[in-house]
Design an enzyme around this catalytic site. Structure first.
Site, short mmCIF file in Angstrom:
data_model
loop_
_atom_site.label_atom_id
_atom_site.label_comp_id
_atom_site.label_asym_id
_atom_site.label_seq_id
_atom_site.Cartn_x
_atom_site.Cartn_y
_atom_site.Cartn_z
N HIS A 53 1.64 -0.95 0.16
CA HIS A 53 -0.30 -0.02 0.36
C HIS A 53 0.90 1.26 -0.16
CE1 HIS A 53 -2.66 -3.01 2.50
NE2 HIS A 53 -3.99 -2.67 1.57
N GLN B 74 -18.00 -6.68 -0.62
CA GLN B 74 -17.01 -7.34 -1.62
C GLN B 74 -16.58 -8.47 -0.96
OE1 GLN B 74 -14.12 -3.51 -1.61
NE2 GLN B 74 -13.14 -5.53 -1.62
P1 AMP Z 1 -6.76 -4.12 -0.20
O1 AMP Z 1 -6.25 -2.46 0.38
O2 AMP Z 1 -6.23 -5.33 -0.06
O3 AMP Z 1 -8.14 -3.32 -1.13
O4 AMP Z 1 -5.57 -3.02 -1.42
C1 AMP Z 1 -5.81 -1.63 -1.29
C2 AMP Z 1 -4.45 -1.77 -2.99
O5 AMP Z 1 -3.41 -2.19 -2.35
C3 AMP Z 1 -4.90 -2.13 -4.09
O6 AMP Z 1 -5.13 -1.78 -5.15
C4 AMP Z 1 -3.80 -3.63 -4.43
O7 AMP Z 1 -3.98 -4.09 -5.41
C5 AMP Z 1 -3.02 -3.25 -3.61
N1 AMP Z 1 -1.93 -3.69 -3.44
C6 AMP Z 1 -2.27 -4.64 -2.01
N2 AMP Z 1 -1.20 -5.54 -1.98
C7 AMP Z 1 0.14 -5.15 -2.88
C8 AMP Z 1 1.21 -5.18 -2.68
N3 AMP Z 1 1.72 -6.30 -2.39
N4 AMP Z 1 2.10 -4.71 -3.66
C9 AMP Z 1 1.01 -3.20 -4.57
N5 AMP Z 1 -0.12 -3.52 -3.88
C10 AMP Z 1 -0.77 -4.24 -3.55
#
Ligand code: AMP
Length: 282
Positions: free
Chosen positions: A37, A61
């Site tokens: 993030h 979701q």
């Molecule tokens: P989430 O909080 O899991 O919904 O993720 C929020 C954002 O962070 C989304 O755009 C994900 O694709 C991105 N994200 C999650 N894990 C990673 C990672 N390991 N590397 C880069 N971006 C990530």
């Protein structure tokens, strides 16, 4: 840093910035922020004058048997990380602020969610599209950064932006990994020590298939079947492991020069579901 749960307040804040001709970058998250993030936030910061991060665990979701209640929530730590990165505002609404009455609309997808995560998580991408649609209308950013980690989500949102004419540019952030290759995820916190040791196998498997492609193999079905068996022999349960066309997200049996593909997998280790992917440009 302005921290608000109010739609009105984030809107008026962004309006003021725009009046000053400042550009606005947006990073939507469900919190429990990790380095993945933070990289998205850095990318947004490098491309926009002001960055808004949203933290919202979106109930729409999560399926009925999924981990909505258990999903890690750690707002204090998240706010500290955002402050350190000089985020201009964190928008952290309550569920009732985002979904005040029972909704009379739904959005359905008729493509792009037939395979990969869409096949095993019914309603998931509809929930993502609803919340990101709302967030884009609330924040009205110039650009928004999403991770390659959730590649199907990225492709669906790219299409949503085009079809619904959102005036926002989407940027893709690279996958941030632990030293052993495991893609960082808020859900990695669920893994036991033993499971954590096995978790990098998913990425290693994708890399092995990528090497075959680099070596000129274009028919991958035998190769993929063998890799699936190996993962299962190691105690990982496979949701999907395949290669998909970048444009349609449909599985492909034969690779062609000049085309783009996504080599992607999802596995369960115990009850934790992990996903990963590699983009292949031939
Ligand atoms: P989430 O909080 O899991 O919904 O993720 C929020 C954002 O962070 C989304 O755009 C994900 O694709 C991105 N994200 C999650 N894990 C990673 C990672 N390991 N590397 C880069 N971006 C990530």
């Amino acid at each position: 840093m302005l921290v608000t749960g109010s739609i009105e307040e984030i809107r008026s804040t962004v309006k003021l910035w725009k009046r000053e001709k400042l550009t606005v970058g947006f990073v939507p998250t469900m919190g429990a922020l990790h380095d993945g993030h933070l990289e998205l936030i850095r990318k947004a910061k490098s491309e926009a004058d002001r960055v808004v991060v949203s933290i919202f665990v979106n109930p729409k979701q999560f399926g009925p048997s999924e981990d909505y209640n258990e999903y890690p929530r750690m707002q204090k730590e998240d706010l500290r990380a955002c402050r350190k990165l000089r985020v201009a505002s964190v928008f952290a609404p309550t569920v009732s602020e985002m979904y005040p009455a029972s909704s009379r609309f739904s959005i359905s997808l008729n493509q792009l969610n037939r395979h990969m995560c869409g096949a095993s998580r019914p309603g998931f991408f509809e929930g993502v599209v609803v919340v990101v649609n709302k967030l884009f209308n609330i924040v009205q950013p110039d650009l928004a950064v999403f991770g390659q980690k959730d590649i199907q989500q990225f492709r669906i949102l790219e299409t949503m932006v085009q079809e619904f004419n959102h005036d926002v540019e989407l940027k893709m952030g690279e996958i941030v990994r632990a030293a052993d290759g495991l893609a960082l995820s808020s859900r990695n916190a669920y893994l036991t020590n033993d499971e954590r040791l096995k978790a990098p196998l998913l990425y290693r498997t994708l890399q092995q298939i990528e090497t075959e492609i680099d070596n000129g193999v274009t028919e991958l079905s035998d190769q993929i079947r063998q890799r699936r068996e190996e993962l299962e022999a190691n105690g990982l349960q496979i949701d999907y492991l395949d290669i998909y066309a970048y444009d349609t997200l449909e599985p492909v049996s034969r690779l062609e020069k000049g085309c783009n593909y996504i080599l992607a997998g999802a596995v369960y280790i115990g009850s934790t579901r992990l996903i990963d992917n590699i983009i292949i440009d031939l």
